[in-house]
Design a protein around this motif. Structure first.
Motif, PDB file in Angstrom:
ATOM      1  N   PHE A 244      -7.876  -7.854   7.100  1.00 25.60           N
ATOM      2  CA  PHE A 244      -6.490  -8.219   7.390  1.00 25.60           C
ATOM      3  C   PHE A 244      -5.668  -8.416   6.121  1.00 25.60           C
ATOM      4  CE2 PHE A 244      -9.253  -9.646  10.815  1.00 25.60           C
ATOM      5  CZ  PHE A 244      -8.626  -9.099  11.919  1.00 25.60           C
ATOM      6  N   TYR A 245      -6.240  -7.993   5.000  1.00 22.56           N
ATOM      7  CA  TYR A 245      -5.595  -8.199   3.705  1.00 22.56           C
ATOM      8  C   TYR A 245      -4.202  -7.571   3.649  1.00 22.56           C
ATOM      9  CZ  TYR A 245      -4.986  -8.177  -1.371  1.00 22.56           C
ATOM     10  OH  TYR A 245      -4.495  -8.354  -2.649  1.00 22.56           O
ATOM     11  N   TYR A 246      -4.050  -6.398   4.269  1.00 22.48           N
ATOM     12  CA  TYR A 246      -2.782  -5.663   4.166  1.00 22.48           C
ATOM     13  C   TYR A 246      -1.780  -6.009   5.266  1.00 22.48           C
ATOM     14  CZ  TYR A 246      -5.281  -3.068   0.625  1.00 22.48           C
ATOM     15  OH  TYR A 246      -5.994  -2.726  -0.502  1.00 22.48           O
ATOM     16  N   TYR A 247      -2.063  -7.053   6.017  1.00 22.92           N
ATOM     17  CA  TYR A 247      -1.070  -7.555   6.968  1.00 22.92           C
ATOM     18  C   TYR A 247      -0.159  -8.583   6.299  1.00 22.92           C
ATOM     19  CZ  TYR A 247      -3.044  -5.287  11.066  1.00 22.92           C
ATOM     20  OH  TYR A 247      -3.452  -4.346  11.987  1.00 22.92           O
ATOM     21  N   LYS A 248      -0.354  -8.798   5.025  1.00 24.82           N
ATOM     22  CA  LYS A 248       0.469  -9.763   4.305  1.00 24.82           C
ATOM     23  C   LYS A 248       1.012  -9.115   3.038  1.00 24.82           C
ATOM     24  CE  LYS A 248      -3.648 -11.550   1.978  1.00 24.82           C
ATOM     25  NZ  LYS A 248      -4.525 -12.706   1.738  1.00 24.82           N
ATOM     26  N   GLY A 249       1.983  -9.757   2.452  1.00 24.16           N
ATOM     27  CA  GLY A 249       2.526  -9.284   1.194  1.00 24.16           C
ATOM     28  C   GLY A 249       3.326  -7.999   1.308  1.00 24.16           C
ATOM     29  N   LYS A 250       3.484  -7.325   0.185  1.00 25.10           N
ATOM     30  CA  LYS A 250       4.351  -6.146   0.093  1.00 25.10           C
ATOM     31  C   LYS A 250       3.760  -4.918   0.779  1.00 25.10           C
ATOM     32  CE  LYS A 250       2.373  -4.745  -4.354  1.00 25.10           C
ATOM     33  NZ  LYS A 250       2.661  -4.393  -5.766  1.00 25.10           N
ATOM     34  N   TYR A 251       2.457  -4.911   1.002  1.00 25.72           N
ATOM     35  CA  TYR A 251       1.813  -3.701   1.509  1.00 25.72           C
ATOM     36  C   TYR A 251       2.097  -3.433   2.984  1.00 25.72           C
ATOM     37  CZ  TYR A 251      -0.827  -3.892  -2.855  1.00 25.72           C
ATOM     38  OH  TYR A 251      -1.172  -3.927  -4.174  1.00 25.72           O
ATOM     39  N   PHE A 252       2.215  -4.487   3.779  1.00 29.00           N
ATOM     40  CA  PHE A 252       2.328  -4.302   5.225  1.00 29.00           C
ATOM     41  C   PHE A 252       3.484  -3.379   5.602  1.00 29.00           C
ATOM     42  CE2 PHE A 252       4.331  -5.484   9.258  1.00 29.00           C
ATOM     43  CZ  PHE A 252       3.304  -5.150  10.130  1.00 29.00           C
TER      44      PHE A 252
END
Length: 268
Positions: free
Chosen positions: A124-132
């Motif tokens: 779920f790392y990419y559900y946060k920050g600039k990447y999502f």
């Protein structure tokens, strides 16, 4: 150290070559590190998604919706233009929301490759920050394009229309094969990643098509014998995608100009 966009400009001018055996071996060795853990995660979430899907179907269409005849009839039903448009947008949005989860397998592959510890939260790392946002937009554009053309072909009733409609999403997926890695490892935005993926792949289409097909077939190997095995093989595609990106762009470090690593794994 050159930026990813600078490296891509060099690739556009000079092209690149890949060592097929090295990329495959890298993908396979990396896959062995993440197969069991990722398989267990997929198993749990598959059960949750299936239960959620069944609940939605029963709530809207009744218990009859789970019967095979009903599903077949629903699949063969002719939809109006408005219904096709709603269907296209709906499935595309779902695909876009799932995309960051799929990107988590690339994060897991990267962690395993660098011997960094990973866990469930990695998925779920990419559900946060600039990447999502960037992953979501890139996946949404890809899904809408594929679903739109696929549904359009189906509605025209042309010879081999179903075959062409089936193939279109996969063809589009092939050309944007590197878009997600370019976002999460190359720090590109959604539009840049899609355009850059197409540019890179057209510079070496046969090799990358080989990796694309092998990744796809490798993911389906689990269907042989016991279908549940696919849960543990599907992540091979992510491992192949990661290894392909790695072979083209190499590792990024302060000591090494990453453009120098292009061709580091070349045979030619």
């Amino acid at each position: 150290m050159k930026s990813t966009l600078d490296q891509i400009e060099d690739i556009k001018k000079n092209g690149f070559s890949l060592d097929f055996a090295t990329v495959f071996n890298h993908a396979f060795e990396n896959y062995k590190k993440i197969a069991l853990y990722s398989g267990l995660i997929i198993l749990v979430f598959t059960i949750v998604i299936v239960m959620f899907y069944m609940g939605i179907m029963i709530a809207y269409f009744g218990i009859e919706s789970l019967k095979e005849d009903y599903l077949t009839e629903l699949t063969n039903q002719k939809f109006t233009i408005v219904e096709l448009l709603i269907q296209t947008i709906g499935f595309s949005v779902i695909a876009a929301f799932i995309a960051p989860f799929s990107a988590g397998f690339l994060k897991m592959a990267d962690s395993a490759d660098k011997d960094v510890e990973f866990n469930v939260s990695t998925m779920f790392y990419y559900y946060k920050g600039k990447y999502f946002g960037q992953i979501f937009v890139a996946a949404l554009i890809t899904a809408i394009t594929g679903n739109l053309f696929s549904n359009l072909i189906k509605s025209l009733d042309i010879p081999f229309g179903n075959v062409i409609a089936f193939a279109i999403p996969y063809i589009i997926t092939y050309f944007v094969y590197l878009s997600t890695p370019l976002i999460i490892f190359g720090n590109l935005n959604a539009i840049e990643s899609l355009k850059s993926s197409i540019s890179i792949i057209t510079k070496n289409p046969l090799n990358i098509f080989g990796f694309f097909i092998i990744g796809f077939i490798g993911a389906l190997v689990g269907l042989v014998g016991c279908c549940i095995g696919i849960i543990f093989t599907v992540v091979f595609n992510s491992s192949m995608q990661y290894a392909t990106y790695f072979a083209i762009f190499g590792t990024h470090s302060e000591e090494e100009d990453s453009i120098d690593s292009i061709g580091k794994y070349n045979v030619d």
